[in-house]
Design a protein around this motif. Structure first.
Motif, PDB file in Angstrom:
ATOM      1  N   CYS A 261      -1.592   7.009  -1.445  1.00 26.69           N
ATOM      2  CA  CYS A 261      -0.275   7.107  -0.808  1.00 26.69           C
ATOM      3  C   CYS A 261      -0.419   7.795   0.540  1.00 26.69           C
ATOM      4  CB  CYS A 261       0.695   7.889  -1.696  1.00 26.69           C
ATOM      5  SG  CYS A 261       2.272   8.265  -0.878  1.00 26.69           S
ATOM      6  N   GLN A 262       0.003   7.142   1.605  1.00 21.11           N
ATOM      7  CA  GLN A 262      -0.176   7.725   2.939  1.00 21.11           C
ATOM      8  C   GLN A 262       0.755   8.901   3.181  1.00 21.11           C
ATOM      9  OE1 GLN A 262       1.617   5.183   2.418  1.00 21.11           O
ATOM     10  NE2 GLN A 262       3.435   5.334   3.686  1.00 21.11           N
ATOM     11  N   MET A 263       1.901   8.965   2.502  1.00 23.87           N
ATOM     12  CA  MET A 263       2.776  10.120   2.628  1.00 23.87           C
ATOM     13  C   MET A 263       2.132  11.344   1.968  1.00 23.87           C
ATOM     14  SD  MET A 263       5.547   9.346   4.324  1.00 23.87           S
ATOM     15  CE  MET A 263       6.842  10.469   3.800  1.00 23.87           C
TER      16      MET A 263
ATOM     17  N   PRO B  20       0.797  -1.235   0.000  1.00 27.02           N
ATOM     18  CA  PRO B  20       0.000   0.000   0.000  1.00 27.02           C
ATOM     19  C   PRO B  20       0.824   1.278   0.000  1.00 27.02           C
ATOM     20  CG  PRO B  20      -0.007  -0.996   2.185  1.00 27.02           C
ATOM     21  CD  PRO B  20       0.721  -1.949   1.281  1.00 27.02           C
ATOM     22  N   CYS B  21       2.009   1.267   0.591  1.00 22.39           N
ATOM     23  CA  CYS B  21       2.845   2.465   0.686  1.00 22.39           C
ATOM     24  C   CYS B  21       3.637   2.641  -0.604  1.00 22.39           C
ATOM     25  CB  CYS B  21       3.795   2.342   1.874  1.00 22.39           C
ATOM     26  SG  CYS B  21       5.092   3.601   1.899  1.00 22.39           S
TER      27      CYS B  21
ATOM     28  N   TYR C 194      -2.060  10.391  -7.576  1.00 22.77           N
ATOM     29  CA  TYR C 194      -1.301   9.145  -7.475  1.00 22.77           C
ATOM     30  C   TYR C 194       0.069   9.355  -6.832  1.00 22.77           C
ATOM     31  CZ  TYR C 194      -4.747   7.475 -10.908  1.00 22.77           C
ATOM     32  OH  TYR C 194      -5.909   7.127 -11.556  1.00 22.77           O
ATOM     33  N   GLY C 195       0.583  10.591  -6.873  1.00 18.75           N
ATOM     34  CA  GLY C 195       1.940  10.821  -6.404  1.00 18.75           C
ATOM     35  C   GLY C 195       2.956  10.250  -7.381  1.00 18.75           C
ATOM     36  N   CYS C 196       4.220  10.353  -7.006  1.00 16.18           N
ATOM     37  CA  CYS C 196       5.283  10.023  -7.962  1.00 16.18           C
ATOM     38  C   CYS C 196       5.902   8.644  -7.770  1.00 16.18           C
ATOM     39  CB  CYS C 196       6.375  11.081  -7.886  1.00 16.18           C
ATOM     40  SG  CYS C 196       6.967  11.428  -6.213  1.00 16.18           S
ATOM     41  N   GLN C 197       5.950   8.144  -6.537  1.00 16.54           N
ATOM     42  CA  GLN C 197       6.741   6.950  -6.263  1.00 16.54           C
ATOM     43  C   GLN C 197       6.149   5.668  -6.851  1.00 16.54           C
ATOM     44  OE1 GLN C 197       9.704   6.657  -4.328  1.00 16.54           O
ATOM     45  NE2 GLN C 197       9.831   8.870  -4.510  1.00 16.54           N
TER      46      GLN C 197
END
Length: 296
Positions: A226-228, A77-78, A148-151
């Protein structure tokens, strides 16, 4: 029940318990059994990744070795954990000479492990169909942009993503559940989460850009996997809004929380109640049942 291996990562046992509990609730409702990887350890993101490549590689390799004989795929998940495990897998398939003997003894056929980010797994067409069939609440009052973020997307040689600049998995899932999903150009832009302590000025600039465009698109919430990213967009919203000189009210929801709302899961208010930007007003105006938002 469909079985998959599960690597929760450290933050889902601490600051992101809302995400962890929503994942557990939704997967159970969809008939998916998460088999937590036995004796998993830190993936090596953040400190190890930044300071010692060999240490980070060995940390990830130990987790991958534990997954070789476990149910496939290994879902994560992370986004940071996913990126570290997927990157290590790619490197180790070509060259595992940096792996220490104690970890090599656990298993070294890393190519057998299929690593997927959770949102990629849960937005496969068959999973969307399961969720759509089980959905019972009207979410048409939610106007969401998917972040979605990048990672989880880059680099494509590691993630295997074809549409890494314009992913559609979360968009497709939310649309199937009746959410008004709005297109926007910042789906995979970095929010600066890893710099939140050292460079808050930089982070505020990046997040303000995301807020501004989301509001221009007409969004009333941001949905992420993304939790971050969730923490970074949720934690400083009032402060950043003051710097922007305009009101900002954009609850930042996990996609699994939105799925839980659609499925009518009774635990959803407990997850949503942990957010700093309360979604109470959003859910009330969106027409969700009183029992969902009055406890927030």
């Amino acid at each position: 029940m469909t079985q998959v291996s599960y690597y929760p990562g450290c933050s889902l046992e601490a600051t992101a318990r809302d995400y962890a509990e929503s994942i557990e609730g939704v997967t159970q409702a969809l008939g998916i059994e998460l088999k937590e990887l036995p004796d998993w350890n830190c993936c090596g993101a953040s400190a190890a990744h930044s300071l010692d490549h060999r240490a980070a590689l060995n940390l990830a390799a130990r987790n991958l070795a534990q997954a070789i004989d476990a149910p496939s795929p290994l879902v994560v998940p992370c986004a940071l954990c996913y990126n570290r495990l997927a990157s290590a897998r790619c490197e180790l398939i070509e060259d595992d000479t940096l792996i220490i003997d104690e970890i090599r003894a656990l298993g070294d056929d890393y190519g057998l492990v299929q690593v997927l980010e959770l949102n990629e797994y849960l937005t496969k067409p068959e999973m969307i169909a399961r969720a759509q069939e089980a959905a019972r609440e009207d979410l048409s009052g939610l106007k969401a942009v998917c972040y979605y973020g990048c990672q989880g997307q880059r680099p494509p040689r590691v993630t295997g993503q074809v549409d890494y600049e314009n992913p559609m998995g979360l968009d497709n899932m939310l649309e199937a559940l009746g959410v008004q999903v709005l297109d926007w150009p910042f789906k995979t832009d970095c929010c600066g989460a890893s710099h939140s302590i050292a460079r808050p000025d930089l982070v505020h600039t990046l997040v303000a850009k995301l807020y501004g465009r989301a509001l221009e698109q007409g969004a009333n919430c941001i949905v992420t996997g993304c939790q971050m990213c969730q923490a970074n967009l949720d934690m400083y919203q009032e402060e950043i809004a003051q710097e922007m000189g305009r009101p900002v009210y954009l609850p930042v929801l996990y996609f699994t929380e939105v799925m839980g709302l659609a499925l009518g899961l009774g635990q959803a208010p407990r997850w949503l109640g942990r957010h700093l930007v309360s979604p109470k007003g959003l859910l009330e105006r969106a027409g969700l049942p009183r029992q969902v938002w009055e406890r927030l």
